[in-house]
Design a protein around this motif. Structure first.
Motif, mmCIF file in Angstrom:
data_model
loop_
_atom_site.group_PDB
_atom_site.id
_atom_site.type_symbol
_atom_site.label_atom_id
_atom_site.label_comp_id
_atom_site.label_asym_id
_atom_site.label_seq_id
_atom_site.Cartn_x
_atom_site.Cartn_y
_atom_site.Cartn_z
ATOM 1 N N LYS A 144 0.685 -1.346 -0.288
ATOM 2 C CA LYS A 144 0.571 0.026 -0.035
ATOM 3 C C LYS A 144 0.700 1.203 -0.157
ATOM 4 C CE LYS A 144 -3.611 -0.092 3.477
ATOM 5 N NZ LYS A 144 -4.572 -0.169 4.196
ATOM 6 N N ALA A 145 0.120 2.588 -0.721
ATOM 7 C CA ALA A 145 0.823 3.849 -0.055
ATOM 8 C C ALA A 145 -0.503 4.344 1.039
ATOM 9 C CB ALA A 145 1.070 4.427 -2.036
ATOM 10 N N VAL A 146 0.273 4.475 1.972
ATOM 11 C CA VAL A 146 -1.043 5.676 2.685
ATOM 12 C C VAL A 146 -0.111 6.713 3.233
ATOM 13 C CG1 VAL A 146 -1.318 5.967 4.809
ATOM 14 C CG2 VAL A 146 -0.665 3.364 4.066
ATOM 15 N N PHE A 147 -0.664 7.615 2.622
ATOM 16 C CA PHE A 147 -0.652 9.202 1.944
ATOM 17 C C PHE A 147 -1.615 10.305 3.070
ATOM 18 C CE2 PHE A 147 -0.944 8.007 -2.189
ATOM 19 C CZ PHE A 147 -0.370 8.742 -2.661
ATOM 20 N N LYS A 148 -0.758 10.854 4.214
ATOM 21 C CA LYS A 148 -0.869 11.715 5.115
ATOM 22 C C LYS A 148 -1.085 12.839 5.288
ATOM 23 C CE LYS A 148 -0.780 9.841 8.591
ATOM 24 N NZ LYS A 148 -1.905 8.354 9.096
ATOM 25 N N VAL A 149 -2.187 13.853 4.880
ATOM 26 C CA VAL A 149 -2.472 15.393 4.223
ATOM 27 C C VAL A 149 -2.842 16.009 5.506
ATOM 28 C CG1 VAL A 149 -3.930 16.389 3.038
ATOM 29 C CG2 VAL A 149 -3.429 13.928 2.530
ATOM 30 N N PRO A 150 -1.664 16.894 6.392
ATOM 31 C CA PRO A 150 -2.405 17.954 7.468
ATOM 32 C C PRO A 150 -3.608 18.351 7.076
ATOM 33 C CG PRO A 150 -0.294 18.471 6.737
ATOM 34 C CD PRO A 150 -0.748 17.171 5.248
ATOM 35 N N ILE A 151 -4.387 18.265 8.404
ATOM 36 C CA ILE A 151 -6.068 18.834 8.108
ATOM 37 C C ILE A 151 -6.011 20.534 7.947
ATOM 38 C CG2 ILE A 151 -7.155 17.613 9.651
ATOM 39 C CD1 ILE A 151 -7.177 19.523 11.851
ATOM 40 N N SER A 152 -4.925 20.688 7.510
ATOM 41 C CA SER A 152 -4.974 22.199 7.527
ATOM 42 C C SER A 152 -4.697 22.065 6.234
ATOM 43 C CB SER A 152 -2.734 23.096 7.641
ATOM 44 O OG SER A 152 -2.639 22.737 6.928
ATOM 45 N N LEU A 153 -4.140 21.613 4.791
ATOM 46 C CA LEU A 153 -4.525 21.912 3.540
ATOM 47 C C LEU A 153 -6.009 21.292 2.445
ATOM 48 C CD1 LEU A 153 -1.302 20.013 2.364
ATOM 49 C CD2 LEU A 153 -2.163 22.398 2.915
ATOM 50 N N LEU A 154 -6.615 20.693 3.862
ATOM 51 C CA LEU A 154 -8.151 20.153 3.637
ATOM 52 C C LEU A 154 -9.393 21.653 3.353
ATOM 53 C CD1 LEU A 154 -8.555 17.114 5.532
ATOM 54 C CD2 LEU A 154 -7.902 17.182 3.384
#
Length: 154
Positions: A144-154
């Motif tokens: 798998k690739a698991v991406f971690k996206v900070p909530i500030s980018l949402l």
């Protein structure tokens, strides 16, 4: 939670910030499958991803987790798995922080599940509990690739 397939990205109705990440040429299924296991962070970006192999196992043996600061995008590169989840926000529940922004829940009811195979992805927003790497028919290896996206980018 949003689910889709990387090869049919436009139909997944992702928010623009997540679509921008997954639609980059270097995030194609073929390109990601060629990368070695490890940690990756594109220059100048706040988000990152990990590629790794993991073993699936019975749901009773898997932990349930959630995050408070990052959204997860879990993309299957090889193999298949079932992820159990709930749409309830558990971010205020008592949980053990196993490592930074990885909270483990002891008692939670997961009312839904999704089957993922090569190319499929699912997003888990902060507070959404999920139990990944549950086996389909028998224990197997999933890449798998698991991406971690900070909530500030949402």
């Amino acid at each position: 939670m949003i689910a889709g397939n990387i090869n049919m990205l436009k139909s997944a109705t992702l928010p623009p910030s997540l679509y921008h990440i997954l639609s980059r040429p270097e995030m194609s299924l073929n390109h990601l499958q060629q990368l070695a296991d490890g940690h990756y962070q594109p220059d100048g970006e706040k988000w990152f991803y990990h590629i790794s192999h993991s073993n699936t196992s019975p749901a009773e043996e898997r932990h349930t987790e959630f995050h408070r600061q990052f959204l997860d995008i879990q993309l299957v590169l090889q193999g298949q798995e079932i992820i159990h989840y709930s749409l309830l926000n558990v971010s205020e529940q008592s949980a053990f922080e196993k490592k930074t922004d990885l909270f483990i829940l002891s008692h939670v009811t997961l009312t839904n599940h999704i089957y993922l195979s090569m190319g499929d992805f699912v997003t888990f927003y902060p507070g959404e509990p999920h139990q990944a790497l549950c086996m389909v028919d028998r224990p197997d290896i999933v890449r798998k690739a698991v991406f971690k996206v900070p909530i500030s980018l949402l």
